[in-house]
Design a protein around this motif. Structure first.
Motif, short mmCIF file in Angstrom:
data_model
loop_
_atom_site.label_atom_id
_atom_site.label_comp_id
_atom_site.label_asym_id
_atom_site.label_seq_id
_atom_site.Cartn_x
_atom_site.Cartn_y
_atom_site.Cartn_z
N ASP A 82 0.80 -1.14 -0.06
CA ASP A 82 0.02 -0.10 0.13
C ASP A 82 0.88 1.44 0.01
N ILE A 83 2.20 1.10 0.44
CA ILE A 83 2.96 2.45 0.61
C ILE A 83 3.60 2.56 -0.48
N LEU A 84 3.83 1.88 -1.51
CA LEU A 84 4.37 1.94 -2.70
C LEU A 84 3.57 2.05 -3.85
N SER A 85 3.60 3.34 -4.58
CA SER A 85 2.61 3.43 -5.48
C SER A 85 2.93 3.08 -7.01
N ASP A 86 4.18 2.95 -7.20
CA ASP A 86 4.62 2.43 -8.59
C ASP A 86 5.33 1.20 -8.70
N VAL A 87 4.94 0.44 -7.66
CA VAL A 87 5.78 -1.02 -7.59
C VAL A 87 4.38 -2.19 -7.76
N LYS A 88 4.98 -2.96 -8.72
CA LYS A 88 3.83 -4.09 -8.68
C LYS A 88 4.45 -5.57 -8.33
N ILE A 89 3.90 -6.31 -7.60
CA ILE A 89 4.78 -7.53 -6.74
C ILE A 89 4.04 -8.89 -7.43
N VAL A 90 4.95 -9.55 -7.85
CA VAL A 90 4.66 -10.98 -8.66
C VAL A 90 5.14 -12.05 -7.57
N VAL A 91 4.47 -12.80 -6.86
CA VAL A 91 4.78 -13.87 -6.09
C VAL A 91 5.03 -15.18 -6.83
N VAL A 92 5.93 -15.74 -7.00
CA VAL A 92 5.98 -17.14 -7.85
C VAL A 92 6.08 -18.30 -7.01
N ARG A 93 5.22 -19.11 -6.92
CA ARG A 93 4.94 -20.39 -6.29
C ARG A 93 5.62 -21.74 -6.78
#
Length: 321
Positions: A187-198
């Motif tokens: 929520d803090i970072l406006s220009d970051v997308k996070i992809v979790v690899v499983r």
């Protein structure tokens, strides 16, 4: 935009990064960038949650982040690597080596300007902490958002000014799904997308043994399997629960196995999430045939008892072939 692609140890984030690197609109930072392990995300999340980090917490983060820019001499790096793979090595020696290695990561070499931008951010953060208690919560939240956005934008500029930047392990699942702060950091970072690899945990476990990771190879296989379940079952339970709570426009997950069993669906999901619009005609940065050998390793009889134990305890986290 920064796209963080990462997973737990041996879950297959590198293959997905190789695939994404084929897109012309993307630049990939070489190697990992584990700045969260300094405690920076904890401090940012505390401020956002209207808590105040202590002076000691800030000092530890400052020391760690600045140290991450330094590198370990080649001879020492080789010696440490051999030592950590040596059965019977004293735990106190292992702890000291790991502490030293985690404090020096050569980030200045791979990301010129890392220490400069980090020191600038830390100076601003220290000034902010001196007045944080006198500010309203909305002001604190806005300030830490602005500060982190500026810092991450400066790191991105070291790689590319006009392309999306992919970074490995910028947000590891262990930190992203922390029990206390959860998804606050996204929520803090406006220009970051996070992809979790499983990845199917049975194959992840076998990879640990074959690659001698986390010292599982020093245990009896049955003991290693029990240790694996004890460590990863609660972690993956928490991760699955919190993936449902995180903003889906900021955090998503994909599977390593999707590369071979549901590639088109997974790739479309990733393209939409990361706003990748120009699909390459070929993905020549990735060897599909070689990587396929890492799929369904649990079907081999060698560790059948151990993988059956993992299946019985972690059934809801297995890949649905």
């Amino acid at each position: 935009m920064i796209i963080s692609i990462g997973g737990s140890v041996s879950t297959g984030s590198t293959p997905w990064i190789d695939i994404v690197s084929a897109y012309e609109e993307v630049n990939v930072l070489e190697g990992e960038l584990r700045i969260g392990e300094s405690g920076l995300y904890d401090i940012a999340s505390k401020i956002y949650a209207h808590e105040t980090p202590t002076a000691e917490e800030f000092f530890n983060v400052k020391r760690s982040l600045i140290g991450f820019g330094d590198k370990i001499p080649t001879a020492s790096r080789v010696a440490f690597s051999l030592l950590l793979r040596l059965p019977g090595a004293p735990q106190r020696i292992i702890d000291k080596v790991n502490q030293y290695r985690s404090g020096k990561r050569s980030y200045d070499k791979r990301l010129p300007g890392f220490s400069l931008h980090t020191k600038s951010m830390l100076k601003e953060l220290e000034l902010f902490l001196n007045e944080a208690n006198s500010l309203e919560i909305s002001t604190r939240q806005l300030k830490i958002q602005e500060m982190m956005d500026t810092y991450f934008a400066s790191l991105k500029s070291c790689v590319s000014s006009d392309k999306k930047v992919v970074i490995d392990q910028l947000f590891t699942p262990r930190l992203l799904f922390d029990e206390r702060y959860g998804c606050i950091i996204s929520d803090i970072l406006s220009d970051v997308k996070i992809v979790v690899v499983r990845r199917d945990p049975r194959d992840q476990f076998i990879d640990f043994l074959l690659k001698r990771k986390k010292r599982y190879h020093t245990m009896m296989p049955s003991e290693a399997a029990s240790h694996f379940v004890s460590e990863y079952l609660p972690r993956y339970d928490r991760m699955s629960a919190m993936l449902k709570k995180c903003d889906p426009s900021k955090v998503t997950d994909i599977w390593f196995e999707d590369i071979f069993f549901d590639f088109e669906t997974a790739l479309c999901k990733l393209e939409e999430f990361a706003e990748l619009k120009k699909r390459p005609t070929v993905f020549d940065c990735f060897d599909f045939s070689e990587a396929f050998e890492k799929v369904k390793m649990h079907e081999n009889d060698e560790f059948s008892k151990e993988t059956t134990f993992i299946k019985n305890n972690m059934g809801k986290h297995l890949y649905r072939y």
